[in-house]
Design an enzyme around this catalytic site. Structure first.
Site, PDB file in Angstrom:
ATOM      1  N   CYS A   1      -1.642   1.737  -3.038  1.00 48.76           N
ATOM      2  CA  CYS A   1      -2.603   2.829  -2.838  1.00 48.76           C
ATOM      3  C   CYS A   1      -1.980   4.221  -2.816  1.00 48.76           C
ATOM      4  O   CYS A   1      -2.453   5.123  -3.493  1.00 48.76           O
ATOM      5  CB  CYS A   1      -3.346   2.676  -1.508  1.00 48.76           C
ATOM      6  SG  CYS A   1      -3.419   1.031  -0.828  1.00 48.76           S
TER       7      CYS A   1
ATOM      8  N   LYS B   1       0.020   5.392  -6.019  1.00 47.36           N
ATOM      9  CA  LYS B   1      -0.987   5.411  -7.089  1.00 47.36           C
ATOM     10  C   LYS B   1      -1.860   6.668  -6.981  1.00 47.36           C
ATOM     11  O   LYS B   1      -2.103   7.357  -7.949  1.00 47.36           O
ATOM     12  CB  LYS B   1      -1.823   4.129  -6.976  1.00 47.36           C
ATOM     13  CG  LYS B   1      -2.926   3.939  -7.950  1.00 47.36           C
ATOM     14  CD  LYS B   1      -4.318   4.281  -7.483  1.00 47.36           C
ATOM     15  CE  LYS B   1      -4.826   3.891  -6.158  1.00 47.36           C
ATOM     16  NZ  LYS B   1      -5.612   2.694  -6.058  1.00 47.36           N
TER      17      LYS B   1
ATOM     18  N   TYR C   1      -9.446  -2.938 -11.346  1.00 43.70           N
ATOM     19  CA  TYR C   1      -9.299  -1.563 -10.868  1.00 43.70           C
ATOM     20  C   TYR C   1      -7.898  -1.016 -11.113  1.00 43.70           C
ATOM     21  O   TYR C   1      -7.727   0.168 -11.429  1.00 43.70           O
ATOM     22  CB  TYR C   1      -9.752  -1.426  -9.411  1.00 43.70           C
ATOM     23  CG  TYR C   1      -8.766  -1.860  -8.351  1.00 43.70           C
ATOM     24  CD1 TYR C   1      -7.880  -0.938  -7.798  1.00 43.70           C
ATOM     25  CD2 TYR C   1      -8.721  -3.161  -7.883  1.00 43.70           C
ATOM     26  CE1 TYR C   1      -6.968  -1.322  -6.820  1.00 43.70           C
ATOM     27  CE2 TYR C   1      -7.829  -3.551  -6.919  1.00 43.70           C
ATOM     28  CZ  TYR C   1      -6.951  -2.625  -6.384  1.00 43.70           C
ATOM     29  OH  TYR C   1      -6.058  -3.014  -5.427  1.00 43.70           O
TER      30      TYR C   1
ATOM     31  N   GLU D   1     -25.860  15.805  -2.468  1.00 43.96           N
ATOM     32  CA  GLU D   1     -27.264  15.988  -2.066  1.00 43.96           C
ATOM     33  C   GLU D   1     -28.204  15.140  -2.932  1.00 43.96           C
ATOM     34  O   GLU D   1     -29.324  14.836  -2.533  1.00 43.96           O
ATOM     35  CB  GLU D   1     -27.685  17.458  -2.099  1.00 43.96           C
ATOM     36  CG  GLU D   1     -27.746  18.073  -3.472  1.00 43.96           C
ATOM     37  CD  GLU D   1     -28.141  19.552  -3.454  1.00 43.96           C
ATOM     38  OE1 GLU D   1     -29.031  19.929  -2.678  1.00 43.96           O
ATOM     39  OE2 GLU D   1     -27.541  20.337  -4.221  1.00 43.96           O
TER      40      GLU D   1
ATOM     41  N   HIS E   1     -26.331  21.919   0.038  1.00 42.03           N
ATOM     42  CA  HIS E   1     -26.510  22.554  -1.262  1.00 42.03           C
ATOM     43  C   HIS E   1     -25.534  23.694  -1.452  1.00 42.03           C
ATOM     44  O   HIS E   1     -25.299  24.433  -0.502  1.00 42.03           O
ATOM     45  CB  HIS E   1     -27.956  23.073  -1.367  1.00 42.03           C
ATOM     46  CG  HIS E   1     -28.280  23.629  -2.708  1.00 42.03           C
ATOM     47  ND1 HIS E   1     -28.496  22.831  -3.813  1.00 42.03           N
ATOM     48  CD2 HIS E   1     -28.388  24.925  -3.132  1.00 42.03           C
ATOM     49  CE1 HIS E   1     -28.755  23.603  -4.854  1.00 42.03           C
ATOM     50  NE2 HIS E   1     -28.691  24.869  -4.465  1.00 42.03           N
TER      51      HIS E   1
ATOM     52  N   GLU F   1      -7.251   2.374 -13.301  1.00 42.85           N
ATOM     53  CA  GLU F   1      -6.597   3.491 -12.609  1.00 42.85           C
ATOM     54  C   GLU F   1      -5.347   3.944 -13.371  1.00 42.85           C
ATOM     55  O   GLU F   1      -5.127   5.139 -13.585  1.00 42.85           O
ATOM     56  CB  GLU F   1      -6.238   3.083 -11.177  1.00 42.85           C
ATOM     57  CG  GLU F   1      -7.469   2.952 -10.302  1.00 42.85           C
ATOM     58  CD  GLU F   1      -7.189   2.467  -8.881  1.00 42.85           C
ATOM     59  OE1 GLU F   1      -8.057   2.639  -8.022  1.00 42.85           O
ATOM     60  OE2 GLU F   1      -6.096   1.913  -8.622  1.00 42.85           O
TER      61      GLU F   1
ATOM     62  N   CYS G   1       0.828  -1.211   0.000  1.00 44.86           N
ATOM     63  CA  CYS G   1       0.000   0.000   0.000  1.00 44.86           C
ATOM     64  C   CYS G   1       0.858   1.255   0.000  1.00 44.86           C
ATOM     65  O   CYS G   1       0.670   2.155  -0.814  1.00 44.86           O
ATOM     66  CB  CYS G   1      -0.933  -0.029   1.211  1.00 44.86           C
ATOM     67  SG  CYS G   1      -1.903   1.460   1.365  1.00 44.86           S
TER      68      CYS G   1
HETATM   69  C1  LIG Z   1      -1.293  -0.916  -7.602  1.00 46.07           C
HETATM   70  C2  LIG Z   1      -2.136  -1.193  -6.375  1.00 46.07           C
HETATM   71  C3  LIG Z   1      -3.036  -0.252  -5.941  1.00 46.07           C
HETATM   72  C4  LIG Z   1      -3.801  -0.483  -4.804  1.00 46.07           C
HETATM   73  N1  LIG Z   1      -4.699   0.469  -4.426  1.00 46.07           N
HETATM   74  C5  LIG Z   1      -5.460   0.267  -3.328  1.00 46.07           C
HETATM   75  C6  LIG Z   1      -6.373   1.269  -2.889  1.00 46.07           C
HETATM   76  O1  LIG Z   1      -6.513   2.325  -3.509  1.00 46.07           O
HETATM   77  N2  LIG Z   1      -7.078   1.021  -1.765  1.00 46.07           N
HETATM   78  C7  LIG Z   1      -6.952  -0.136  -1.058  1.00 46.07           C
HETATM   79  O2  LIG Z   1      -7.607  -0.293  -0.032  1.00 46.07           O
HETATM   80  N3  LIG Z   1      -6.103  -1.115  -1.456  1.00 46.07           N
HETATM   81  C8  LIG Z   1      -5.355  -0.929  -2.567  1.00 46.07           C
HETATM   82  N4  LIG Z   1      -4.466  -1.891  -2.958  1.00 46.07           N
HETATM   83  C9  LIG Z   1      -4.410  -3.157  -2.199  1.00 46.07           C
HETATM   84  C10 LIG Z   1      -3.552  -3.000  -0.943  1.00 46.07           C
HETATM   85  O3  LIG Z   1      -2.286  -2.474  -1.295  1.00 46.07           O
HETATM   86  C11 LIG Z   1      -3.404  -4.341  -0.245  1.00 46.07           C
HETATM   87  O4  LIG Z   1      -4.683  -4.855   0.015  1.00 46.07           O
HETATM   88  C12 LIG Z   1      -2.643  -4.235   1.067  1.00 46.07           C
HETATM   89  O5  LIG Z   1      -1.368  -3.685   0.866  1.00 46.07           O
HETATM   90  C13 LIG Z   1      -2.531  -5.627   1.720  1.00 46.07           C
HETATM   91  O6  LIG Z   1      -1.739  -5.557   2.868  1.00 46.07           O
HETATM   92  P1  LIG Z   1      -0.954  -6.830   3.372  1.00 46.07           P
HETATM   93  O7  LIG Z   1      -0.294  -6.407   4.654  1.00 46.07           O
HETATM   94  O8  LIG Z   1      -1.826  -8.007   3.377  1.00 46.07           O
HETATM   95  O9  LIG Z   1       0.156  -7.118   2.274  1.00 46.07           O
HETATM   96  P2  LIG Z   1       1.353  -6.218   1.770  1.00 46.07           P
HETATM   97  O10 LIG Z   1       1.082  -4.782   1.955  1.00 46.07           O
HETATM   98  O11 LIG Z   1       1.689  -6.700   0.410  1.00 46.07           O
HETATM   99  O12 LIG Z   1       2.542  -6.568   2.780  1.00 46.07           O
HETATM  100  C14 LIG Z   1       3.185  -7.797   2.794  1.00 46.07           C
HETATM  101  C15 LIG Z   1       4.637  -7.573   3.147  1.00 46.07           C
HETATM  102  O13 LIG Z   1       5.227  -8.817   3.472  1.00 46.07           O
HETATM  103  C16 LIG Z   1       6.572  -8.814   3.031  1.00 46.07           C
HETATM  104  N5  LIG Z   1       6.976 -10.211   2.925  1.00 46.07           N
HETATM  105  C17 LIG Z   1       6.522 -11.162   2.074  1.00 46.07           C
HETATM  106  N6  LIG Z   1       7.084 -12.352   2.332  1.00 46.07           N
HETATM  107  C18 LIG Z   1       7.926 -12.163   3.381  1.00 46.07           C
HETATM  108  C19 LIG Z   1       8.785 -13.018   4.120  1.00 46.07           C
HETATM  109  N7  LIG Z   1       8.835 -14.337   3.844  1.00 46.07           N
HETATM  110  N8  LIG Z   1       9.540 -12.480   5.121  1.00 46.07           N
HETATM  111  C20 LIG Z   1       9.467 -11.150   5.402  1.00 46.07           C
HETATM  112  N9  LIG Z   1       8.656 -10.312   4.753  1.00 46.07           N
HETATM  113  C21 LIG Z   1       7.876 -10.802   3.760  1.00 46.07           C
HETATM  114  C22 LIG Z   1       6.507  -8.058   1.709  1.00 46.07           C
HETATM  115  O14 LIG Z   1       7.777  -7.504   1.378  1.00 46.07           O
HETATM  116  C23 LIG Z   1       5.454  -6.990   2.007  1.00 46.07           C
HETATM  117  O15 LIG Z   1       6.052  -5.773   2.421  1.00 46.07           O
HETATM  118  C24 LIG Z   1      -3.660  -1.685  -4.079  1.00 46.07           C
HETATM  119  C25 LIG Z   1      -2.735  -2.651  -4.505  1.00 46.07           C
HETATM  120  C26 LIG Z   1      -1.976  -2.398  -5.642  1.00 46.07           C
HETATM  121  C27 LIG Z   1      -0.984  -3.436  -6.087  1.00 46.07           C
END
Ligand SMILES: Cc1cc2nc3c(=O)[nH]c(=O)nc-3n(C[C@H](O)[C@H](O)[C@H](O)COP(=O)(O)OP(=O)(O)OC[C@H]3O[C@@H](n4cnc5c(N)ncnc54)[C@H](O)[C@@H]3O)c2cc1C
Length: 453
Positions: A45, A48, A174, A437, A432, A178, A40
């Site tokens: 997010c 973006k 999406y 509205e 308004h 975007e 994110c």
């Molecule tokens: C281009 C794009 C735009 C988006 N826009 C939106 C938006 O506008 N609004 C919205 O709500 N959501 C949006 N999302 C979705 C949102 O980014 C994700 O839903 C959110 O980041 C999920 O969080 P998470 O913690 O599950 O995973 P992540 O944020 O992906 O975090 C996982 C982390 O784990 C780390 N990791 C993985 N494996 C290991 C390991 N074995 N050891 C140590 N670290 C590890 C990775 O490096 C990563 O940093 C977007 C996604 C993308 C790709």
């Protein structure tokens, strides 16, 4: 055991879980292999949205002319945008680390993998934990076509050295729509190629149609019902993208926005007994426990509703349940969501098709030129829609395509989550002059849908 809780992944879900659990007094460790804040903050997010904002300024300069401003649009400097974005993200990375440290969590800048169900290898160090949370997120996938490696995915789009003059985006989800708005708004000739007749599969049909019209009006070249066949690069610069209708597009950049799968790479999950489902999504119950009771999975790695606020809510709920004396679950019903297309979308609750499948529903629909564009001269319609249960009068869904839709929908989602009826909307006095509205003045039913019709 070294820790009460060890969290793998420092994204939205993992950081929230570790921070709250540490705040409850648990001994917490957390590992992040790449960048704090995860997708994110770094490649999702946040950057973006900055890029969407950048793309909107060009059109705003054009719109201002109708209001008497003599503004020349000028050229956009991609390098300035990327540098500003990187500075802001570095600030956010620091905030995430500080929040964890202040809560008392032990931070590891390292990859983590399982040695056995209670033991992890964290950057070469062996650590043990009573409970483990997998919060490793997801990553983009490329379709298996010849030349796929010549295209980029969303992870790369945030680090492009220069803005392409021509781009083909594959995928009508999406992320695809975007980025089509971003590249088009920043001046690239932009093609959007998607398999379905309309973009945004799963969204309300009126929104899908309205967005396709708006994107076309903005100058994006749409290729519905089309899939890519191959990519070649005869001169090493221009990509020749062959489509399923056998036409060939010559573009500087091909961008796959063709879906994401969970990140399990190098986790050595096999030694734990944790079960996975389609595309490797970790199976969880309503408490977010995996098939191994002391191992939990939260956020995108479970591939259910891949949104940041869902990921953070899940992390918070697991921490409260395990260490805060407050066992609770996260409901995935009526989760509001936005698409930061140009114009944007905000939506909550059932689509018309879902409501019709469930029973009789009344549809209230308004489509109008927003006030600004009566003067700016831009051809753009705002669309607002309410879906109401014909028996109970409860509002089942609200949908909007138009400026400020995400901001408006956050408030409406509270009303819908509280079970507001159409009569509640009708007795609410509007603000308004605003577009919002319209949601409280939708008096005339557009149509009735459902089993009886
Ligand atoms: C281009 C794009 C735009 C988006 N826009 C939106 C938006 O506008 N609004 C919205 O709500 N959501 C949006 N999302 C979705 C949102 O980014 C994700 O839903 C959110 O980041 C999920 O969080 P998470 O913690 O599950 O995973 P992540 O944020 O992906 O975090 C996982 C982390 O784990 C780390 N990791 C993985 N494996 C290991 C390991 N074995 N050891 C140590 N670290 C590890 C990775 O490096 C990563 O940093 C977007 C996604 C993308 C790709």
């Amino acid at each position: 055991m070294d820790f009460d809780l060890f969290v793998i992944g420092g994204g939205s879900a993992g950081v929230r879980c570790a921070r709250i659990a540490a705040g409850h007094g648990a001994r917490v460790g957390i590992a992040e292999q790449r960048f704090w804040g995860g997708t994110c903050v770094n490649i999702g997010c946040v950057p973006k949205k900055f890029m969407v904002m950048a793309a909107e300024y060009g059109a705003a300069a054009e719109d201002a002319r109708g209001f008497g401003w003599n503004i020349a649009k000028g050229a956009h400097d991609w390098g300035v945008l990327l540098a500003a974005k990187d500075t802001e993200i570095a600030r956010l990375n620091g905030i995430y680390v500080r929040l964890l440290e202040q809560a008392g969590a032990k931070i590891y800048d390292a990859h983590a993998s399982f040695i056995d169900p209670h033991t992890l290898d964290v950057g070469g160090e062996r650590v043990t934990a009573e409970r483990i949370v997998i919060a490793t997120g997801g990553h983009p996938v490329r379709p298996e076509i010849p030349g796929a490696e010549l295209a980029i995915v969303s992870d790369d789009a945030f680090y492009l050295e220069k803005m392409p003059k021509t781009v083909a985006i594959i995928g009508g989800g999406y992320i695809g729509v975007e980025f089509a708005g971003i590249f088009n708004g920043l001046g690239a000739q932009t093609h959007l190629i998607y398999r379905q007749p309309l973009p945004l599969r799963g969204f309300d049909e009126d929104l899908r149609l309205g967005l396709a019209e708006a994107m076309s009006e903005n100058g994006i070249i749409l290729h519905p019902d089309t899939v890519p066949k191959s990519i070649t690069t005869p001169d090493g610069v221009i990509r020749c993208l062959t489509l399923s209708d056998m036409s060939v597009l010559d573009v500087e950049l091909v961008f796959f926005a063709t879906g994401r799968v969970p990140n399990l790479h190098g986790l050595n999950l096999e030694v734990t007994g944790v079960e996975t489902g389609k595309d490797g999504a970790i199976k969880v119950d309503e408490r977010l426990a995996t098939t191994v009771p002391h191992i939990y999975a939260i956020g995108d790695v479970t591939d259910r509703l891949n949104l940041t606020p869902v990921a953070t809510a899940e992390g918070h709920a697991v921490a409260d349940s395990l260490f805060g004396g407050n066992p609770r679950t996260v409901s995935l019903e009526n989760v509001p969501t936005a698409v930061f297309s140009i114009p944007p979308i905000g939506t909550v609750g059932l689509t018309e098709a879902q409501a019709a499948h469930r029973g009789e529903a009344k549809i209230f629909l308004a489509r109008f030129t927003p006030m600004r564009h009566n003067i700016s001269g831009r051809v753009r319609k705002t669309l607002m829609k309410l879906i109401v249960d014909a028996q109970t009068d409860v509002v089942l869904g609200a949908h909007m395509l138009g400026e400020d839709a995400p901001e408006i929908m956050q408030g409406l989602s509270i009303a819908i989550n509280c079970g507001a009826t159409k009569a509640d909307f009708d007795r609410t006095i509007g603000i308004h002059p605003s577009a919002a509205e319209e949601f409280v003045t939708l008096r005339t039913q557009t149509r009735m849908v459902g089993e009886e019709t």
